[in-house]
Design a protein around this motif. Structure first.
Motif, mmCIF file in Angstrom:
data_model
loop_
_atom_site.group_PDB
_atom_site.id
_atom_site.type_symbol
_atom_site.label_atom_id
_atom_site.label_comp_id
_atom_site.label_asym_id
_atom_site.label_seq_id
_atom_site.Cartn_x
_atom_site.Cartn_y
_atom_site.Cartn_z
ATOM 1 N N UNK A 1 0.848 -1.196 0.000
ATOM 2 C CA UNK A 1 0.000 0.000 0.000
ATOM 3 C C UNK A 1 0.882 1.243 0.000
ATOM 4 N N UNK A 2 0.662 2.117 -0.962
ATOM 5 C CA UNK A 2 1.549 3.268 -1.128
ATOM 6 C C UNK A 2 1.177 4.433 -0.213
ATOM 7 N N UNK A 3 1.904 5.508 -0.362
ATOM 8 C CA UNK A 3 1.720 6.692 0.490
ATOM 9 C C UNK A 3 0.330 7.302 0.358
ATOM 10 N N UNK A 4 -0.313 7.081 -0.779
ATOM 11 C CA UNK A 4 -1.646 7.637 -1.006
ATOM 12 C C UNK A 4 -2.759 6.668 -0.627
ATOM 13 N N UNK A 5 -2.388 5.523 -0.049
ATOM 14 C CA UNK A 5 -3.393 4.562 0.379
ATOM 15 C C UNK A 5 -3.838 3.586 -0.691
ATOM 16 N N UNK A 6 -3.201 3.612 -1.868
ATOM 17 C CA UNK A 6 -3.553 2.682 -2.930
ATOM 18 C C UNK A 6 -2.767 1.391 -2.772
ATOM 19 N N UNK A 7 -3.479 0.258 -2.798
ATOM 20 C CA UNK A 7 -2.803 -1.030 -2.687
ATOM 21 C C UNK A 7 -2.431 -1.545 -4.072
ATOM 22 N N UNK A 8 -1.144 -1.859 -4.260
ATOM 23 C CA UNK A 8 -0.645 -2.379 -5.520
ATOM 24 C C UNK A 8 -0.623 -3.901 -5.470
ATOM 25 N N UNK B 1 5.471 -2.017 -5.954
ATOM 26 C CA UNK B 1 5.338 -0.708 -5.333
ATOM 27 C C UNK B 1 6.575 0.075 -5.750
ATOM 28 N N UNK B 2 6.434 1.009 -6.703
ATOM 29 C CA UNK B 2 7.610 1.613 -7.338
ATOM 30 C C UNK B 2 8.378 2.543 -6.411
ATOM 31 N N UNK B 3 9.594 2.942 -6.832
ATOM 32 C CA UNK B 3 10.374 3.879 -6.032
ATOM 33 C C UNK B 3 9.568 5.123 -5.686
ATOM 34 N N UNK B 4 9.628 5.507 -4.412
ATOM 35 C CA UNK B 4 8.876 6.662 -3.940
ATOM 36 C C UNK B 4 7.525 6.325 -3.369
ATOM 37 N N UNK B 5 7.101 5.060 -3.507
ATOM 38 C CA UNK B 5 5.763 4.704 -3.049
ATOM 39 C C UNK B 5 5.681 4.123 -1.652
ATOM 40 N N UNK B 6 6.799 3.638 -1.122
ATOM 41 C CA UNK B 6 6.777 2.962 0.177
ATOM 42 C C UNK B 6 6.422 3.956 1.288
ATOM 43 N N UNK B 7 5.483 3.567 2.144
ATOM 44 C CA UNK B 7 5.109 4.417 3.270
ATOM 45 C C UNK B 7 6.285 4.554 4.239
ATOM 46 N N UNK B 8 6.568 5.759 4.732
ATOM 47 C CA UNK B 8 7.692 5.949 5.658
ATOM 48 C C UNK B 8 7.622 5.048 6.883
ATOM 49 N N UNK B 9 6.436 4.871 7.441
ATOM 50 C CA UNK B 9 6.312 4.037 8.637
ATOM 51 C C UNK B 9 6.615 2.572 8.326
ATOM 52 N N UNK B 10 6.208 2.111 7.145
ATOM 53 C CA UNK B 10 6.479 0.730 6.743
ATOM 54 C C UNK B 10 7.976 0.538 6.509
#
Length: 408
Positions: A270-277, A281-290
């Motif tokens: 699930x990316x920073x915008x809440x969309x589940x891939x 999950x491409x570069x820049x998409x990983x949630x900081x907390x994850x």
């Protein structure tokens, strides 16, 4: 009997490496080539991934690259660490390593003259075929028009979503990746399936890591293995494809098990915008907390040098490991060919996906020159795919689920 093909208009679905490998090779034979890429930007985004530069890639670029750009870094040792970071096994083994982004920009320079900080495009040569790279083209239908009439490809664009455009050519090459629309349309049962684990990936600047990390890892292909875990790293070209010491980056992959459908897997994809891939999950998409949670896991489970790489990685990304295979490589009397990951997606343990794409392009060129028959071409690419895919599944399953470490 094999017969050279007359000059044709070849439509290629997919504008990443496999499509470009074929586009460059066929245009050099004088054929007209149109590539249709679904990405909405003129250039694909940097995938941040390392690639093993093997014999097929060497043959391909020796044959078709007119820029003569330095292509790879070289390692001469393969080694294994224990959890403390000590070297427990080392052997001499020379390999060349490159990066996805360097290959992509080199191919674009050779195909349609795209200039970049990576490379200055070469001049066209008399006899080269006309080329076009159309982006923002989402293919919606394909049709065989029959012998002597060619094929048609229908697509939509974001710029004009309510209208469809149709392109007609003599041949169609499906190079649209492991989730290939063309393969799915032709063979609905040939689905892409999740293998039960993912690859955390990233790169760390060579000049940013701790001295002990550099002394242990650089100029070597390094592995750490434990039950259900495999981590590997090696140096690849850095910014703008530089292979100069101090400007390279350490490419790393951490294979980790996640059950299909689990909340843990859903969280990671699930990316920073809440969309589940589903797959990447491409570069820049990983949630900081994850990412922070994964780094803490790395600190507890990995040798300190490998955790240092993670700590110095600014843009991680995630790939779910999958399997896929097409039952055929040629249809419509040879007017449609399926190549690259669209034909067979290999697990990365084989280090063979990019090599397969280059090999397919070399073999397609031989087919067009009349040096092989369509039947032999299809038999050869399917046999290679079957053997290599089986090897990848064996290596991956032993590594992640076999309860003991295994080597490539």
């Amino acid at each position: 009997m094999a017969i050279a093909k007359p000059k044709q208009h070849v439509v290629i679905v997919g504008g990443s490496l496999a499509g470009l490998f074929n586009g460059v090779a066929l245009s050099r034979l004088g054929h007209r080539v149109t590539i249709l890429e679904r990405n909405t930007t003129p250039l694909l985004h940097n995938q941040g991934a390392g690639v093993v530069f093997g014999g097929d890639l060497l043959e391909y670029f020796s044959t078709y690259d007119r820029t003569r750009t330095p292509l790879y870094t070289t390692i001469r040792t393969r080694q294994h660490l224990d959890q403390s970071g000590a070297i427990v096994h080392s052997a001499r083994a020379e390999q060349h390593m490159t990066s996805w982004d360097l290959l992509y920009h080199l191919l674009r320079a050779n195909y349609d003259g795209i200039n970049s900080d990576y490379v200055t495009p070469p001049a066209r040569v008399e006899g080269d075929g006309e080329v076009e790279y159309r982006y923002d083209c989402r293919v919606t239908a394909i049709e065989d028009l029959g012998e002597g009439k060619g094929v048609s490809v229908t697509y939509k664009t974001h710029a004009n979503p309510d209208a469809e455009e149709t392109l007609t050519g003599d041949m169609l090459i499906a190079a649209d990746g492991a989730s290939s629309f063309v393969r799915t349309l032709l063979f609905p049962d040939a689905k892409r399936t999740y293998a039960g684990y993912i690859g955390w990936r990233g790169t760390a600047p060579e000049n940013a890591v701790l001295q002990h990390t550099a002394e242990t890892l650089f100029e070597k292909f390094t592995f750490y293995m434990a039950e259900g875990l495999q981590f590997l790293t090696y140096l690849i070209p850095g910014k703008n494809g530089s292979v100069k010491p101090g400007e390279r980056v350490a490419n790393w992959v951490w294979y980790s098990n996640y059950a299909e459908g689990s909340p843990e897997l859903a969280e990671v994809l699930t990316d920073r915008d809440g969309k589940q891939h589903r797959i990447t999950l491409p570069p820049g998409g990983v949630q900081p907390a994850v990412w922070e949670k994964q780094k803490q896991k790395g600190q507890a489970e990995l040798p300190p040098q490998l955790h240092d790489l993670m700590d110095k990685t600014e843009v991680p990304f995630v790939q779910a490991i999958t399997d896929n295979a097409s039952p055929r490589a040629s249809l419509w009397g040879g007017r449609l060919l399926i190549v690259g990951d669209a034909l067979a997606g290999f697990r990365p343990h084989t280090a063979a996906s990019t090599s397969q794409a280059a090999m397919h392009a070399l073999m397609v060129a031989r087919l067009f020159r009349g040096e092989t028959t369509l039947e032999k071409w299809e038999r050869d690419v399917l046999n290679y795919a079957k053997v290599t895919q089986a090897r990848g599944i064996m290596l991956g399953n032993r590594s992640q689920f076999g309860g003991h470490a295994t080597l490539l």
